[in-house]
Design a protein around this motif. Structure first.
Motif, mmCIF file in Angstrom:
data_model
loop_
_atom_site.group_PDB
_atom_site.id
_atom_site.type_symbol
_atom_site.label_atom_id
_atom_site.label_comp_id
_atom_site.label_asym_id
_atom_site.label_seq_id
_atom_site.Cartn_x
_atom_site.Cartn_y
_atom_site.Cartn_z
ATOM 1 N N THR A 148 0.802 -1.131 0.107
ATOM 2 C CA THR A 148 -0.134 0.076 -0.067
ATOM 3 C C THR A 148 0.809 1.274 0.077
ATOM 4 O O THR A 148 2.035 1.126 0.024
ATOM 5 C CB THR A 148 -0.879 0.004 1.300
ATOM 6 N N ALA A 149 0.284 2.388 -0.249
ATOM 7 C CA ALA A 149 0.835 3.582 -0.199
ATOM 8 C C ALA A 149 -0.028 4.926 0.205
ATOM 9 O O ALA A 149 -0.893 4.553 0.446
ATOM 10 C CB ALA A 149 1.705 3.957 -1.535
ATOM 11 N N ALA A 150 0.947 5.849 0.617
ATOM 12 C CA ALA A 150 -0.020 7.003 0.975
ATOM 13 C C ALA A 150 -1.029 7.734 -0.318
ATOM 14 O O ALA A 150 -1.999 7.999 0.234
ATOM 15 C CB ALA A 150 0.986 8.177 1.301
ATOM 16 N N VAL A 151 -0.549 7.343 -1.476
ATOM 17 C CA VAL A 151 -1.377 7.751 -2.534
ATOM 18 C C VAL A 151 -2.155 6.646 -3.064
ATOM 19 O O VAL A 151 -1.485 5.737 -3.548
ATOM 20 C CB VAL A 151 -0.514 8.707 -3.594
ATOM 21 N N ASP A 152 -3.371 6.930 -3.237
ATOM 22 C CA ASP A 152 -4.349 5.739 -3.962
ATOM 23 C C ASP A 152 -3.776 4.194 -3.094
ATOM 24 O O ASP A 152 -3.352 3.477 -3.812
ATOM 25 C CB ASP A 152 -4.110 5.765 -5.133
ATOM 26 N N PRO A 153 -4.181 4.177 -1.839
ATOM 27 C CA PRO A 153 -3.484 2.896 -1.085
ATOM 28 C C PRO A 153 -4.224 1.740 -1.433
ATOM 29 O O PRO A 153 -3.659 0.616 -1.391
ATOM 30 C CB PRO A 153 -3.982 3.292 0.267
ATOM 31 N N LEU A 162 7.420 0.330 -6.629
ATOM 32 C CA LEU A 162 8.067 -0.943 -5.996
ATOM 33 C C LEU A 162 9.598 -0.794 -6.194
ATOM 34 O O LEU A 162 10.393 -1.298 -5.334
ATOM 35 C CB LEU A 162 7.776 -2.076 -6.814
ATOM 36 N N LEU A 163 10.197 -0.127 -7.302
ATOM 37 C CA LEU A 163 11.603 0.028 -7.376
ATOM 38 C C LEU A 163 11.970 0.910 -6.384
ATOM 39 O O LEU A 163 13.003 0.818 -5.765
ATOM 40 C CB LEU A 163 11.781 0.720 -8.822
ATOM 41 N N PHE A 164 11.265 2.113 -5.973
ATOM 42 C CA PHE A 164 11.586 2.970 -4.874
ATOM 43 C C PHE A 164 11.620 2.293 -3.813
ATOM 44 O O PHE A 164 12.489 2.386 -2.816
ATOM 45 C CB PHE A 164 10.454 4.085 -5.011
ATOM 46 N N LEU A 165 10.531 1.357 -3.069
ATOM 47 C CA LEU A 165 10.487 0.556 -2.292
ATOM 48 C C LEU A 165 11.652 -0.194 -2.293
ATOM 49 O O LEU A 165 12.458 -0.351 -1.011
ATOM 50 C CB LEU A 165 9.352 -0.230 -2.234
ATOM 51 N N SER A 166 12.220 -0.702 -3.117
ATOM 52 C CA SER A 166 13.264 -1.704 -3.156
ATOM 53 C C SER A 166 14.518 -0.866 -2.907
ATOM 54 O O SER A 166 15.384 -1.265 -2.042
ATOM 55 C CB SER A 166 13.510 -2.458 -4.469
ATOM 56 N N PHE A 167 14.704 0.359 -3.244
ATOM 57 C CA PHE A 167 16.127 1.022 -3.215
ATOM 58 C C PHE A 167 16.084 1.462 -1.621
ATOM 59 O O PHE A 167 17.194 1.446 -1.032
ATOM 60 C CB PHE A 167 16.049 2.216 -4.071
ATOM 61 N N THR A 168 15.007 1.974 -1.227
ATOM 62 C CA THR A 168 15.027 2.477 0.049
ATOM 63 C C THR A 168 15.143 1.304 1.151
ATOM 64 O O THR A 168 15.729 1.621 2.212
ATOM 65 C CB THR A 168 13.602 3.110 0.368
ATOM 66 N N LEU A 175 13.026 5.934 3.681
ATOM 67 C CA LEU A 175 12.171 7.033 3.382
ATOM 68 C C LEU A 175 11.093 6.675 2.587
ATOM 69 O O LEU A 175 9.888 7.522 2.025
ATOM 70 C CB LEU A 175 13.039 7.799 2.420
ATOM 71 N N SER A 176 10.786 5.412 2.126
ATOM 72 C CA SER A 176 9.498 5.119 1.189
ATOM 73 C C SER A 176 8.069 5.176 2.016
ATOM 74 O O SER A 176 7.933 5.013 3.097
ATOM 75 C CB SER A 176 9.767 3.526 0.720
ATOM 76 N N ASP A 177 7.430 5.608 1.075
ATOM 77 C CA ASP A 177 5.751 5.818 1.480
ATOM 78 C C ASP A 177 5.142 4.590 1.108
ATOM 79 O O ASP A 177 3.839 4.575 1.285
ATOM 80 C CB ASP A 177 5.302 7.068 1.094
ATOM 81 N N VAL A 178 5.742 3.691 0.456
ATOM 82 C CA VAL A 178 5.097 2.282 -0.140
ATOM 83 C C VAL A 178 5.455 1.490 0.951
ATOM 84 O O VAL A 178 6.799 1.338 1.309
ATOM 85 C CB VAL A 178 5.624 2.016 -1.421
ATOM 86 N N VAL A 179 4.626 0.692 1.385
ATOM 87 C CA VAL A 179 4.918 -0.380 2.685
ATOM 88 C C VAL A 179 4.278 -1.531 2.334
ATOM 89 O O VAL A 179 3.205 -1.724 1.757
ATOM 90 C CB VAL A 179 4.472 0.134 4.041
ATOM 91 N N PRO A 180 4.826 -2.862 2.719
ATOM 92 C CA PRO A 180 4.214 -4.045 2.846
ATOM 93 C C PRO A 180 3.218 -4.256 3.944
ATOM 94 O O PRO A 180 3.387 -3.935 5.022
ATOM 95 C CB PRO A 180 5.421 -5.017 2.673
ATOM 96 N N ILE A 181 2.133 -4.829 3.300
ATOM 97 C CA ILE A 181 1.230 -5.018 4.579
ATOM 98 C C ILE A 181 0.808 -6.627 4.490
ATOM 99 O O ILE A 181 -0.018 -7.029 5.582
ATOM 100 C CB ILE A 181 -0.001 -4.169 4.225
ATOM 101 N N ASP A 182 0.908 -7.297 3.418
ATOM 102 C CA ASP A 182 0.726 -8.702 3.387
ATOM 103 C C ASP A 182 2.066 -9.541 4.300
ATOM 104 O O ASP A 182 3.121 -8.849 4.308
ATOM 105 C CB ASP A 182 0.884 -9.174 2.135
ATOM 106 N N PRO A 183 1.732 -10.407 5.134
ATOM 107 C CA PRO A 183 2.864 -11.014 5.931
ATOM 108 C C PRO A 183 4.083 -11.353 5.168
ATOM 109 O O PRO A 183 5.231 -11.296 5.316
ATOM 110 C CB PRO A 183 2.366 -11.983 6.578
ATOM 111 N N PHE A 184 3.846 -12.077 3.899
ATOM 112 C CA PHE A 184 4.812 -12.689 2.993
ATOM 113 C C PHE A 184 5.687 -11.394 2.524
ATOM 114 O O PHE A 184 6.782 -11.608 2.234
ATOM 115 C CB PHE A 184 4.578 -13.621 2.149
#
Length: 216
Positions: A148-153, A162-168, A175-184
């Protein structure tokens, strides 16, 4: 130019991947953008195979992964569809991780540090970031709503997100506003965090230790 690419494939790969970071935000949208995105992906795949060829690993294995991934990217461009993206992403993830293994062997094969090996430090880091981003793409296709993310969750995350999440994650900046919410998905992110710390601690520190005495 061809001589330079053959002599320093890691430098070229790093430069193209960094250029991709700047280009990808403009390639999300209409069919033309998807086609250009696929074409750029083919170029990166070719450079990854070339980097593997320069390392002490099996070129045929890289080709076995890169050729079908390239075919899938071309089909996506022709059909103007992202339906095959998770399948090409799975192949590319394995290829990128294999190329990472090859470049690490290439950097640690001897006690002489060349200019291309120094570029390989950055190229390997970006390969890992790209590889995990493709893993995130595959898992999002298997389990929608894993990120999920802050924009259009509620929406699926784009490739750039997803590339931004990977780099951060890999750089441990957080610093990423994209976060994993599924356990896996969270487990995948934790593994990438461990890989990022281990890469800095083992590979980069060893290369620095070899470079300093040479400078002295």
């Amino acid at each position: 130019m061809l001589r330079f690419i053959k002599r320093e494939p890691s430098a070229v790969l790093l430069g193209v991947q960094l250029a991709g970071v700047l280009i990808y935000p403009f390639l999300e949208g209409d069919g033309v953008s998807r086609a250009v995105f696929s074409a750029f992906g083919v170029v990166v795949l070719a450079l990854v195979v070339l980097a593997v060829r320069a390392s002490p690993t099996w070129t045929w294995f890289a080709l076995m992964l890169g050729v079908p991934a390239t075919i899938l990217l071309i089909i996506q461009a022709v059909m103007n569809s992202d339906a095959l993206f998770p399948y090409s992403a799975a192949l590319e993830a394995v290829l990128y991780f294999y190329a990472t293994y090859g470049l690490i062997r290439y950097m640690l094969a001897d006690h002489e540090i060349t200019r291309d090996e120094l570029f390989a430090v950055g190229a390997t880091f970006t390969l890992v970031a790209w590889g995990f981003a493709y893993v995130f793409v595959v898992w999002q296709a298997i389990e929608p709503g894993s990120f999920t993310a802050a924009v259009d969750p509620e929406a699926d995350r784009t490739w750039m997100e997803l590339l931004f999440l990977s780099f951060t994650t890999l750089s441990s900046t957080g610093l990423s506003d994209v976060v994993p919410i599924d356990p896996f998905a969270r487990a995948l992110v934790m593994i990438e965090q461990l890989v990022g710390v281990a890469y800095i601690a083992v590979v980069v520190s060893r290369l620095v230790a070899l470079t300093v005495p040479r400078a002295q």
